[in-house]
Design a protein around this motif. Structure first.
Motif, PDB file in Angstrom:
ATOM      1  N   LYS A 559       3.086   6.534  -9.778  1.00  0.00           N
ATOM      2  CA  LYS A 559       3.889   6.139  -8.740  1.00  0.00           C
ATOM      3  C   LYS A 559       3.102   6.230  -7.502  1.00  0.00           C
ATOM      4  O   LYS A 559       2.245   7.527  -7.361  1.00  0.00           O
ATOM      5  N   THR A 560       3.111   5.422  -6.567  1.00  0.00           N
ATOM      6  CA  THR A 560       2.294   5.311  -5.413  1.00  0.00           C
ATOM      7  C   THR A 560       3.216   5.060  -4.242  1.00  0.00           C
ATOM      8  O   THR A 560       4.045   4.205  -4.243  1.00  0.00           O
ATOM      9  N   LYS A 561       3.234   5.891  -3.155  1.00  0.00           N
ATOM     10  CA  LYS A 561       3.933   5.745  -1.843  1.00  0.00           C
ATOM     11  C   LYS A 561       3.002   5.199  -0.895  1.00  0.00           C
ATOM     12  O   LYS A 561       2.094   5.668  -0.690  1.00  0.00           O
ATOM     13  N   LEU A 562       3.913   4.381  -0.083  1.00  0.00           N
ATOM     14  CA  LEU A 562       3.318   3.729   1.223  1.00  0.00           C
ATOM     15  C   LEU A 562       3.898   4.171   2.314  1.00  0.00           C
ATOM     16  O   LEU A 562       5.199   4.230   2.333  1.00  0.00           O
ATOM     17  N   THR A 595      -1.794 -10.319  -6.062  1.00  0.00           N
ATOM     18  CA  THR A 595      -0.389 -10.477  -6.606  1.00  0.00           C
ATOM     19  C   THR A 595       0.485 -10.226  -5.508  1.00  0.00           C
ATOM     20  O   THR A 595       0.391  -9.323  -4.951  1.00  0.00           O
ATOM     21  N   ASP A 596       1.641 -11.119  -5.424  1.00  0.00           N
ATOM     22  CA  ASP A 596       2.662 -10.836  -4.295  1.00  0.00           C
ATOM     23  C   ASP A 596       3.335  -9.710  -4.729  1.00  0.00           C
ATOM     24  O   ASP A 596       3.798  -9.434  -5.778  1.00  0.00           O
ATOM     25  N   GLY A 597       3.560  -8.874  -3.653  1.00  0.00           N
ATOM     26  CA  GLY A 597       4.343  -7.445  -4.176  1.00  0.00           C
ATOM     27  C   GLY A 597       5.858  -7.725  -3.542  1.00  0.00           C
ATOM     28  O   GLY A 597       6.506  -6.954  -4.100  1.00  0.00           O
ATOM     29  N   GLY A 598       5.856  -8.508  -2.511  1.00  0.00           N
ATOM     30  CA  GLY A 598       7.286  -8.762  -2.180  1.00  0.00           C
ATOM     31  C   GLY A 598       7.388  -8.138  -0.747  1.00  0.00           C
ATOM     32  O   GLY A 598       6.505  -7.903   0.101  1.00  0.00           O
ATOM     33  N   THR A 599       8.695  -8.059  -0.228  1.00  0.00           N
ATOM     34  CA  THR A 599       9.035  -7.713   1.151  1.00  0.00           C
ATOM     35  C   THR A 599       8.853  -6.273   1.298  1.00  0.00           C
ATOM     36  O   THR A 599       9.476  -5.635   0.425  1.00  0.00           O
ATOM     37  N   VAL A 600       8.491  -5.718   2.441  1.00  0.00           N
ATOM     38  CA  VAL A 600       8.441  -4.240   2.871  1.00  0.00           C
ATOM     39  C   VAL A 600       9.854  -4.392   3.819  1.00  0.00           C
ATOM     40  O   VAL A 600       9.583  -4.798   5.007  1.00  0.00           O
ATOM     41  N   SER A 601      10.956  -3.595   3.634  1.00  0.00           N
ATOM     42  CA  SER A 601      11.711  -3.458   4.669  1.00  0.00           C
ATOM     43  C   SER A 601      11.452  -2.238   5.573  1.00  0.00           C
ATOM     44  O   SER A 601      11.564  -1.063   5.445  1.00  0.00           O
ATOM     45  N   PRO A 616       6.340  -0.870  -5.536  1.00  0.00           N
ATOM     46  CA  PRO A 616       6.300  -1.382  -7.142  1.00  0.00           C
ATOM     47  C   PRO A 616       4.697  -2.170  -7.184  1.00  0.00           C
ATOM     48  O   PRO A 616       4.095  -2.784  -6.256  1.00  0.00           O
ATOM     49  N   GLY A 617       4.438  -1.760  -8.607  1.00  0.00           N
ATOM     50  CA  GLY A 617       2.867  -2.280  -8.770  1.00  0.00           C
ATOM     51  C   GLY A 617       2.858  -3.011 -10.194  1.00  0.00           C
ATOM     52  O   GLY A 617       3.694  -3.936 -10.502  1.00  0.00           O
ATOM     53  N   ASP A 618       1.406  -2.740 -10.732  1.00  0.00           N
ATOM     54  CA  ASP A 618       1.210  -3.486 -12.009  1.00  0.00           C
ATOM     55  C   ASP A 618       2.231  -2.968 -13.000  1.00  0.00           C
ATOM     56  O   ASP A 618       2.461  -3.510 -13.977  1.00  0.00           O
ATOM     57  N   LEU A 619       2.970  -1.623 -12.788  1.00  0.00           N
ATOM     58  CA  LEU A 619       3.841  -1.133 -13.797  1.00  0.00           C
ATOM     59  C   LEU A 619       5.256  -1.371 -13.202  1.00  0.00           C
ATOM     60  O   LEU A 619       6.162  -0.866 -13.752  1.00  0.00           O
ATOM     61  N   GLY A 620       5.338  -2.370 -12.426  1.00  0.00           N
ATOM     62  CA  GLY A 620       6.758  -2.408 -11.718  1.00  0.00           C
ATOM     63  C   GLY A 620       7.128  -1.190 -11.020  1.00  0.00           C
ATOM     64  O   GLY A 620       6.267  -0.866  -9.976  1.00  0.00           O
ATOM     65  N   GLU A 622       7.239   1.610 -11.587  1.00  0.00           N
ATOM     66  CA  GLU A 622       6.594   2.615 -11.960  1.00  0.00           C
ATOM     67  C   GLU A 622       5.393   2.957 -11.098  1.00  0.00           C
ATOM     68  O   GLU A 622       4.884   3.859 -11.264  1.00  0.00           O
ATOM     69  N   GLY A 623       5.084   1.834 -10.637  1.00  0.00           N
ATOM     70  CA  GLY A 623       3.976   1.838  -9.710  1.00  0.00           C
ATOM     71  C   GLY A 623       2.728   1.103 -10.056  1.00  0.00           C
ATOM     72  O   GLY A 623       2.611   0.258 -11.093  1.00  0.00           O
ATOM     73  N   PHE A 624       1.701   2.002  -9.884  1.00  0.00           N
ATOM     74  CA  PHE A 624       0.138   1.483 -10.429  1.00  0.00           C
ATOM     75  C   PHE A 624      -0.551   2.388 -11.406  1.00  0.00           C
ATOM     76  O   PHE A 624      -0.474   3.622 -11.346  1.00  0.00           O
ATOM     77  N   ASP A 625      -0.997   1.731 -12.348  1.00  0.00           N
ATOM     78  CA  ASP A 625      -1.724   2.360 -13.601  1.00  0.00           C
ATOM     79  C   ASP A 625      -2.703   3.315 -13.026  1.00  0.00           C
ATOM     80  O   ASP A 625      -3.810   2.885 -12.329  1.00  0.00           O
ATOM     81  N   PHE A 626      -2.474   4.587 -13.324  1.00  0.00           N
ATOM     82  CA  PHE A 626      -3.618   5.567 -13.064  1.00  0.00           C
ATOM     83  C   PHE A 626      -4.786   5.607 -13.265  1.00  0.00           C
ATOM     84  O   PHE A 626      -5.618   6.067 -12.706  1.00  0.00           O
ATOM     85  N   GLN A 627      -5.256   4.620 -14.234  1.00  0.00           N
ATOM     86  CA  GLN A 627      -6.444   4.599 -14.770  1.00  0.00           C
ATOM     87  C   GLN A 627      -7.318   3.653 -13.982  1.00  0.00           C
ATOM     88  O   GLN A 627      -8.586   3.422 -14.239  1.00  0.00           O
ATOM     89  N   LYS A 628      -6.703   2.754 -12.887  1.00  0.00           N
ATOM     90  CA  LYS A 628      -7.193   1.795 -12.377  1.00  0.00           C
ATOM     91  C   LYS A 628      -7.099   2.036 -10.902  1.00  0.00           C
ATOM     92  O   LYS A 628      -6.306   2.709 -10.319  1.00  0.00           O
ATOM     93  N   SER A 629      -8.069   1.442 -10.247  1.00  0.00           N
ATOM     94  CA  SER A 629      -8.123   1.286  -8.682  1.00  0.00           C
ATOM     95  C   SER A 629      -7.343  -0.005  -8.034  1.00  0.00           C
ATOM     96  O   SER A 629      -7.833  -0.971  -8.736  1.00  0.00           O
ATOM     97  N   PHE A 630      -6.795   0.086  -7.210  1.00  0.00           N
ATOM     98  CA  PHE A 630      -5.996  -1.111  -6.748  1.00  0.00           C
ATOM     99  C   PHE A 630      -6.423  -1.111  -4.995  1.00  0.00           C
ATOM    100  O   PHE A 630      -6.562  -0.231  -4.409  1.00  0.00           O
ATOM    101  N   THR A 631      -6.468  -2.548  -4.844  1.00  0.00           N
ATOM    102  CA  THR A 631      -6.419  -2.990  -3.457  1.00  0.00           C
ATOM    103  C   THR A 631      -5.215  -3.403  -2.739  1.00  0.00           C
ATOM    104  O   THR A 631      -4.674  -4.361  -3.742  1.00  0.00           O
TER     105      THR A 631
END
Length: 993
Positions: A559-562, A595-601, A616-620, A622-631
């Motif tokens: 889980k990743t917070k923006l 990948t389009d992530g959607g709207t940010v309210s 939401p990320g590649d895990l919906g 649940e966020g982003f897979d911790f074993q990977k790095s994302f941009t």
């Protein structure tokens, strides 16, 4: 000399005497002396004469004899002397007043005195009479023609007077009479000219002084004296004709007499410029314009000459001259600067050295002549006309400054003597030269902004496309010879430009950000005229993201917070309001597609907006897979623009991870009790894996050497002096330090080396090579029959050998063996031995940096001994030759030294006079040397002892050469007419041929 004298003759044993006494009275006028001579007889002491008989005698005066008779009677000392006779005669002197008087007397006593007979007694009193003064002598010193001449007269009597005359070269010049002891002549001009006429062309004349001496009216005699008269010496011109043309010049002359006058002639080159006559000791020369023109016809720096001819009463007595240079005055200079603003003019100030110098002034701008003024003196104030102002502008069409120049042509009496220039700057008046430009129109050409504003006269800050139109009727122009080059459109901080056109033209500028619209017309000088118009401006600003952060929960979870913040413009454009929205995209960092992530309210608060929540990320959800790095890319969009930024979601990898199976360091544990990501180190040593008690290195580090290896194996990069690249084994650890090392070479595969450590000193022993079937001890193999290498060629190895035979080139002998050693062209030696006879050994070398192979040098051996000459030793008897040739012996030595000797013998007649000695009547030739010399030798000749016991000597050899000994003569102090036997030896020392 005297006017009285006496003579005496003693007789009768000195007891008696006969005395002759005379006196003279002289007549100067008559040039004679009256002589009175008296003869007397005397007795001395107690002696006396008694002679009563008449006796006879005579007195002779100047050759005339006067006889007399006399009776002596009784004569005693008490009544002595007794006069026997007196005679008188007038004696005339010589013409020079001198006279030697002969006076003598004879008396026949004929009596016995004191037992002795006395017969005739004679006596004499000859003597020179005083000289009677005769003709006076005359003299004078040598003199210069024209000078007063004083004659001195040496007269015998102050009563004498004289008539005198002065002749020059036989011509009578002056006379005088009644002269006493001296006289001074002065000379008129006619006298001087008469003297010079008598002298002719000579510079001196012979002077004769005639003198007649009178006693009263009686001519006593005449005499003459001589002297020399000289022409007056030449004058000397003191001043050189070095002057500035037009200036006065004082010429001074050193003359020897005031009567000397001069003619001065001044030349320029070979041209006669001026002649002046009648000059005394100085003359101030001032040239006329015509004379100056003669000089300037030859140039502004001309060699000059002044010839001074000296005259003495019209006679040319010589010339003197001086040379110099006539130069034009220094070129004038401009002391002011031609700096000025076009249209205002300026004053040119001139410094000149002579008032006769005038100038032609030319004024230039940018190399173009604007004005010319003639006859300028020391200044000129230029007030430009409109035509001249226009000419200045025309000369500067492309700049606001140009080179200004004032040049003067300097003239001296019409001759150009040079030019001078002053430089400065001509500056364009920016106000007077500004372009003529009146106006323009504008619109907003961007549809998106005009749709929002509803009016093309309204500009949206930073977004509108501004279009300016310049009609042909309002096109810019220039009145000062410039050309209009471009228009520049300014709006806010943005600018654009367009090339000038005389027709209608438009200019566009995107991103107008100000309500002030300015258009500048720019000419070829860069001068501008700006026209400004005002427009309504919407103060819009694009949206911006000011902060963004992405973070996994606990730094390792999915889980990743923006967290994001930004600003925007929430205003009205005129026909529509502004609105804001936000979206995001993501991808694995190593992937290419997002990948389009959607709207940010986002939450909007006035001009600010923000968001703080999970993405939401590649895990919906649940966020982003911790074993990977994302941009992640986040964008915020309003009515006109989009703001965008990106962030990184790092992998969720812990520093240390523990579970029931073990520990992971730098990773999640997967294998074994200890799972390490990266290198592991022990005591500073990099390790790979544990293998019993030895460590394995994939490769040694950059700073590692075999010196610090522990018990291990690995790959060695030629460290620690091993000179090997390949695997190694280090073992025998003692206190953590290896004591045995083996190293091999993977390149050739057959070299194996080892070394051990001295544990007492902790120092490694040298490496040793283990020999095997592929690595045997080195042997020198012959390269065969070869030619000798030449130049700087050396490519046969560090140690090598080869043979030379009849077909080989370069060896000192035909059949030899050569041993070479060294480092090729870095320095080598070759030794060559003669294997055919075994008597020779040679050596040569090649140095390391320069020079070619040296020549072969033979080595001295028992079979090849050096000669004395080769080692600089003295010759032995083996180097000396003694032989006979051409009738003599010669001795030769090593080094070309030679002595020759030869003997000849015979008889000689020595009778020819030779100075104070006598020489043999013939020479004696030795013939040829026993052996030739290379050149004429040093010689000497010797003789054997005289066989007849006499003494004679031999002269040096004559006619000696390299082949002939030459010949000689014998000589001695006394002549010998009979044959004298002799034996001679000749020696020669020199070089043999």
């Amino acid at each position: 000399m005297a006017i009285n004298h006496s003579g005496n003759t003693d007789f009768g044993g000195g007891h008696y005497g006969l005395n002759l006494i005379w006196s003279a009275s002289q007549s100067i006028n008559g040039n004679y002396s009256d002589i009175s001579a008296t003869l007397q007889i005397s007795a001395y002491g107690g002696y006396s004469i008694v002679a009563n008989a008449t006796k006879y005698g005579h007195i002779t005066i100047d050759g005339e004899q006067f006889d007399f008779s006399a009776v002596v009677g009784t004569l005693k000392a008490s009544n002595s002397p007794k006069t026997l006779a007196t005679a008188w005669k007038r004696v005339y002197h010589n013409t020079d007043g001198s006279k030697y008087l002969d006076v003598s007397a004879s008396f026949s006593l004929n009596a016995t005195l004191s037992g002795s007979w006395v017969g005739t007694i004679t006596t004499a009193a000859d003597y020179s009479l005083d000289t009677i003064p005769r003709a006076s002598s005359i003299s004078t010193s040598n003199f210069t023609v024209g000078d007063n001449v004083t004659v001195s007269i040496n007269r015998a009597s102050s009563s004498f007077t004289h008539s005198i005359q002065l002749d020059v070269n036989g011509t009578a010049i002056k006379t005088a009479s009644g002269v006493g002891a001296s006289y001074t002549w002065t000379f008129t001009e006619a006298d001087v000219k008469k003297i010079y006429a008598a002298m002719g062309s000579a510079t001196s004349g012979s002077v004769v002084l005639w003198c007649n001496t009178y006693s009263g009216s009686t001519l006593v005699g005449d005499a003459k004296g001589t002297a020399t008269c000289y022409q007056v010496g030449n004058s000397t011109l003191q001043t050189a004709p070095t002057f500035v043309v037009g200036d006065s010049r004082v010429y001074t002359i050193n003359r020897l007499r005031t009567a000397v006058t001069h003619t001065l002639q001044i030349y320029a080159g070979s041209t006669l410029v001026k002649t002046i006559t009648g000059v005394g000791t100085s003359y101030t020369m001032t040239l006329t314009e015509a004379e100056i023109a003669k000089i300037y016809a030859l140039g502004t720096s001309v060699s000059t000459k002044v010839v001074c001819t000296a005259y003495h009463y019209g006679r040319n007595i010589g010339t003197s001259q001086q040379t110099g240079i006539a130069s034009a005055p220094p070129v004038s200079s401009i002391t002011s600067s031609p700096n000025h603003t076009i249209g205002s003019g300026y004053t040119t100030s001139i410094s000149r050295s002579r008032s006769a110098v005038t100038h032609t002034l030319r004024l230039y701008v940018a190399g173009k002549q604007i004005k010319e003024i003639g006859g300028v003196g020391t200044s000129y104030n230029w007030v430009p006309t409109q035509t001249e102002i226009a000419a200045e502008y025309a000369a500067t069409p492309n700049g606001n400054t140009a080179a200004a120049q004032a040049t003067i042509w300097c003239y001296h009496y019409g001759k150009l003597i040079g030019t001078a220039t002053a430089g400065g700057t001509a500056t364009v008046d920016p106000v007077a030269a500004a372009p003529i430009f009146s106006g323009f129109s504008f619109v907003d050409k961007r549809p998106e902004t005009t749709a929002l504003t509803g009016n093309n006269q309204v500009l949206v800050a930073g977004e509108s496309v501004l279009e300016v139109t310049i009609p042909a009727a309002q096109a810019a122009s220039s009145t000062t010879s410039a050309t209009i080059k471009q228009y520049i459109l300014y709006c806010g901080g943005a600018t654009t430009s367009a090339t000038y056109a005389a027709s209608d033209m438009t200019i566009q500028l995107a991103g107008a950000s100000s309500g002030s619209i300015r258009v500048a017309a720019v000419d070829s000088r860069g001068n501008q005229t700006v026209v400004e118009r005002l427009a309504s401006l919407v103060p819009y600003t694009p949206p911006r993201i000011t902060q963004m952060q992405l973070r996994r929960d606990n730094n390792v979870d999915n889980k990743t917070k923006l967290t994001v913040k930004g600003v925007w413009w929430p205003g009205n454009f005129g026909a529509a309001d502004n609105a804001l929205s936000s979206i995001y995209q993501y991808k694995v960092t190593s992937a290419e597609q997002y990948t389009d992530g959607g709207t940010v309210s986002v939450t909007i608060t006035g001009e600010e907006w923000s968001f703080d929540g999970y993405l939401p990320g590649d895990l919906g959800v649940e966020g982003f897979d911790f074993q990977k790095s994302f941009t992640v890319i986040l964008s915020a969009t309003d009515a006109l623009n989009t703001a965008e930024t990106n962030g990184i979601v790092d992998r969720g990898i812990p520093t240390m991870h523990m579970d029931k199976g073990g520990v992971g360091i730098g990773k999640i544990r997967k294998n074994g009790a200890l799972d390490v990501e990266g290198d592991a180190y022990s005591s500073g040593k990099r390790l790979a894996r544990v293998n019993e008690t030895m460590l394995y290195r994939y490769q040694r580090g950059g700073g590692d050497t075999l010196d610090d290896a522990a018990s291990e194996y690995g790959y060695n990069y030629s460290t620690s002096g091993s000179d090997l690249y390949g695997p190694y084994i280090s073992a025998g650890a003692l206190n953590g330090t290896a004591t045995l090392q083996l190293a091999s070479n993977t390149q050739s595969g057959h070299i194996l080396r080892f070394r051990t450590k001295d544990v007492t000193t902790s120092k490694w022993n040298p490496w040793r090579t283990v020999y095997n079937d592929a690595s045997k001890p080195y042997a020198i193999n012959s390269l065969g029959n070869l030619n000798i290498e030449t130049g700087r060629t050396s490519a046969r190895g560090n140690i090598y050998t080869y043979n030379t035979v009849a077909t080989s080139a370069g060896a000192p002998v035909t059949y030899s063996s050569v041993l070479g050693f060294g480092r090729n062209t870095a320095g080598s030696i070759e030794i060559c031995g003669d294997w055919l006879g075994g008597k020779g050994l040679w050596i040569r070398s090649l140095r390391d940096t320069t020079d070619n192979w040296t020549g072969w040098t033979r080595v001295f051996t028992e079979a090849y001994k050096p000669t004395p000459a080769q080692i600089g030793a003295l010759a032995t008897d083996r180097d000396v030759t003694i032989a006979w040739g051409n009738g003599g012996y010669y001795v030769t030595f090593a080094g070309r030294f030679q002595i020759c000797t030869k003997q000849i013998s015979g008889t000689a007649v020595i009778t020819n006079p030779w100075g104070s000695s006598y020489e043999s009547t013939s020479s004696f030739d030795f013939g040829l040397w026993p052996r030739k010399f290379t050149a004429t030798p040093a010689t000497f000749v010797a003789l054997a002892p005289s066989p007849n016991g006499g003494s004679y000597s031999v002269e040096p050899l004559i006619g000696t050469s390299a082949t002939n000994i030459g010949h000689t003569y014998l000589y001695r102090s006394a002549n010998i007419s009979n044959n004298v036997p002799f034996a001679l030896f000749a020696f020669g020392i020199g070089e043999w041929k």
